[in-house]
Design an enzyme around this catalytic site. Structure first.
Site, PDB file in Angstrom:
ATOM      1  N   SER A  18       0.830  -1.192   0.000  1.00  0.00           N
ATOM      2  CA  SER A  18       0.000   0.000   0.000  1.00  0.00           C
ATOM      3  C   SER A  18       0.878   1.261   0.000  1.00  0.00           C
ATOM      4  O   SER A  18       1.756   1.390  -0.856  1.00  0.00           O
ATOM      5  CB  SER A  18      -0.960  -0.048   1.196  1.00  0.00           C
ATOM      6  OG  SER A  18      -2.021   0.856   1.050  1.00  0.00           O
ATOM      7  N   GLN A  19       0.694   2.178   0.960  1.00  0.00           N
ATOM      8  CA  GLN A  19       1.534   3.374   0.974  1.00  0.00           C
ATOM      9  C   GLN A  19       2.997   3.025   1.199  1.00  0.00           C
ATOM     10  O   GLN A  19       3.892   3.805   0.857  1.00  0.00           O
ATOM     11  CB  GLN A  19       1.069   4.370   2.036  1.00  0.00           C
ATOM     12  CG  GLN A  19       1.723   5.746   1.883  1.00  0.00           C
ATOM     13  CD  GLN A  19       1.324   6.724   2.971  1.00  0.00           C
ATOM     14  OE1 GLN A  19       0.695   6.347   3.972  1.00  0.00           O
ATOM     15  NE2 GLN A  19       1.684   7.985   2.811  1.00  0.00           N
TER      16      GLN A  19
ATOM     17  N   ASP B 168     -14.008 -13.214   7.252  1.00  0.00           N
ATOM     18  CA  ASP B 168     -13.064 -12.102   7.404  1.00  0.00           C
ATOM     19  C   ASP B 168     -13.777 -10.758   7.306  1.00  0.00           C
ATOM     20  O   ASP B 168     -14.258 -10.368   6.242  1.00  0.00           O
ATOM     21  CB  ASP B 168     -11.985 -12.216   6.324  1.00  0.00           C
ATOM     22  CG  ASP B 168     -10.871 -11.195   6.489  1.00  0.00           C
ATOM     23  OD1 ASP B 168     -10.923 -10.412   7.463  1.00  0.00           O
ATOM     24  OD2 ASP B 168      -9.950 -11.181   5.659  1.00  0.00           O
TER      25      ASP B 168
ATOM     26  N   ASP C 132      -9.046  -3.750  -5.406  1.00  0.00           N
ATOM     27  CA  ASP C 132      -8.978  -4.617  -4.229  1.00  0.00           C
ATOM     28  C   ASP C 132      -9.711  -4.009  -3.039  1.00  0.00           C
ATOM     29  O   ASP C 132      -9.604  -4.475  -1.917  1.00  0.00           O
ATOM     30  CB  ASP C 132      -7.529  -4.932  -3.875  1.00  0.00           C
ATOM     31  CG  ASP C 132      -6.731  -3.711  -3.409  1.00  0.00           C
ATOM     32  OD1 ASP C 132      -7.322  -2.628  -3.243  1.00  0.00           O
ATOM     33  OD2 ASP C 132      -5.506  -3.851  -3.217  1.00  0.00           O
TER      34      ASP C 132
ATOM     35  N   HIS D  59      -7.333  -6.016  -0.454  1.00  0.00           N
ATOM     36  CA  HIS D  59      -6.163  -5.239  -0.063  1.00  0.00           C
ATOM     37  C   HIS D  59      -5.442  -5.812   1.154  1.00  0.00           C
ATOM     38  O   HIS D  59      -4.240  -5.604   1.334  1.00  0.00           O
ATOM     39  CB  HIS D  59      -6.579  -3.794   0.224  1.00  0.00           C
ATOM     40  CG  HIS D  59      -5.452  -2.823   0.250  1.00  0.00           C
ATOM     41  ND1 HIS D  59      -4.755  -2.452  -0.875  1.00  0.00           N
ATOM     42  CD2 HIS D  59      -4.869  -2.140   1.281  1.00  0.00           C
ATOM     43  CE1 HIS D  59      -3.816  -1.577  -0.556  1.00  0.00           C
ATOM     44  NE2 HIS D  59      -3.862  -1.382   0.757  1.00  0.00           N
TER      45      HIS D  59
ATOM     46  N   ASP E 130      -5.851  -9.305   2.042  1.00  0.00           N
ATOM     47  CA  ASP E 130      -5.446 -10.656   1.653  1.00  0.00           C
ATOM     48  C   ASP E 130      -4.029 -10.678   1.086  1.00  0.00           C
ATOM     49  O   ASP E 130      -3.286 -11.633   1.294  1.00  0.00           O
ATOM     50  CB  ASP E 130      -6.378 -11.204   0.559  1.00  0.00           C
ATOM     51  CG  ASP E 130      -7.774 -11.492   1.049  1.00  0.00           C
ATOM     52  OD1 ASP E 130      -7.974 -11.580   2.273  1.00  0.00           O
ATOM     53  OD2 ASP E 130      -8.670 -11.628   0.193  1.00  0.00           O
TER      54      ASP E 130
END
Length: 296
Positions: free
Chosen positions: A83-84, A220, A241, A263, A265
């Site tokens: 991610s970031q 989840d 995602d 995102h 997973d």
């Protein structure tokens, strides 16, 4: 003893927004570092500001890389960013390519996140709704910092507004003008895989694949969150995602962009509850083997 993942340079893992190394007993990179270390890799999870501008996080990462180089004797490191964390890794590689052998972007918003754009328009900075969101995120970041057990160091600064601006499509576009290494020249294409001696790779998933809603994801809660977040997407409405679009994730050599994973997973959260047939740990071990074969 076979060491298929024993890369030449250490593997350094950089988390995304609201990331951590280990929260109480729960690691961010669930099962991933364990599998890599079992195969001979030197795998190190690090922590930067959980919420802040990419450039601030990147400067923190450079200090960490400098320390890792000193402690391990390695000239370079292989960076994995989720991610970031992918943008953070890109910043470090652009600033000190002599310290970085490769950057692997895992669901990185390399062209920005439409979710961040939605929050920008619906919870603007300075409004009551914006201040409420800022307060919630600020409190969450502090709470997670108190629960952090896998990283020791000075208190890290938090800046919600700066972090938000760093993740919008406009914010990342400005970032890419300064640090274009590995960015595709055409939408949906692949980027230059080798720039200034640094190799660039990426992969990501899409939750629109029906398999992502099966298996462990039935239990989840983060998968439910991603499905709600996906409703904010327009340009990549059918291919995201939940937080990052399929094509927005592209950087350098695209290993894959349609794995049946949301995102979370993609880094084997939560507790390895992923969609049917998804093997996020395997993607990391295969990448380690790929880096080893490339002499990195």
């Amino acid at each position: 003893m076979s060491q298929p993942f024993a890369t030449r340079y250490p593997l350094v893992f950089v988390p995304g927004m609201l990331g951590f190394v280990r929260m109480l007993l729960y690691p961010y990179w669930f099962g991933i570092l364990k599998a890599l270390r079992k195969g001979g890799a030197t795998a190190i999870a690090v922590q930067v500001s959980p919420i802040n501008a990419t450039e601030v996080r990147g400067e923190q990462l450079l200090l960490i890389i400098e320390r890792i180089r000193r402690e391990t004797g390695a000239d370079k490191v292989n960076l994995f960013g989720h991610s970031q964390g992918a943008l953070t890794a890109r910043y470090a590689a652009a600033k000190r390519p002599d310290w970085v052998a490769s950057v692997t972007s895992v669901a990185g918003p390399n062209h920005g996140s439409e979710l961040a754009d939605y929050l920008e328009s619906h919870y603007p900075h300075g409004t009551a709704r914006g201040r409420l969101l800022k307060a919630v995120l600020h409190a969450l970041a502090h709470l997670m910092g108190w629960l952090e057990t896998g990283w020791r160091g000075p208190s890290l600064p938090i800046d919600v507004h700066a972090s938000h601006l760093s993740l919008t499509c406009a914010g990342v576009a400005r970032f890419n003008l300064q640090y274009p290494q590995g960015i595709p020249l055409t939408w949906g294409g692949q980027g230059e895989p080798l720039v200034n001696g640094v190799r660039y790779y990426s992969w990501s998933g899409v939750l629109q694949d029906r398999r992502s809603n099966e298996g462990g994801n039935r239990l989840d809660g983060t998968h439910v969150s991603c499905r709600l977040f996906a409703k904010t997407f327009v340009r990549e409405a059918g291919y995201c995602d939940g937080m990052v679009g399929r094509y927005s994730s592209h950087l350098g050599q695209v290993i894959g962009d349609d794995y049946p994973m949301d995102h979370f997973d993609i880094v084997n959260q939560s507790l390895g509850l992923v969609g049917k047939g998804a093997e996020p740990v395997r993607l990391f071990t295969e990448q380690a083997a790929r880096l080893k074969a490339a002499g990195l």
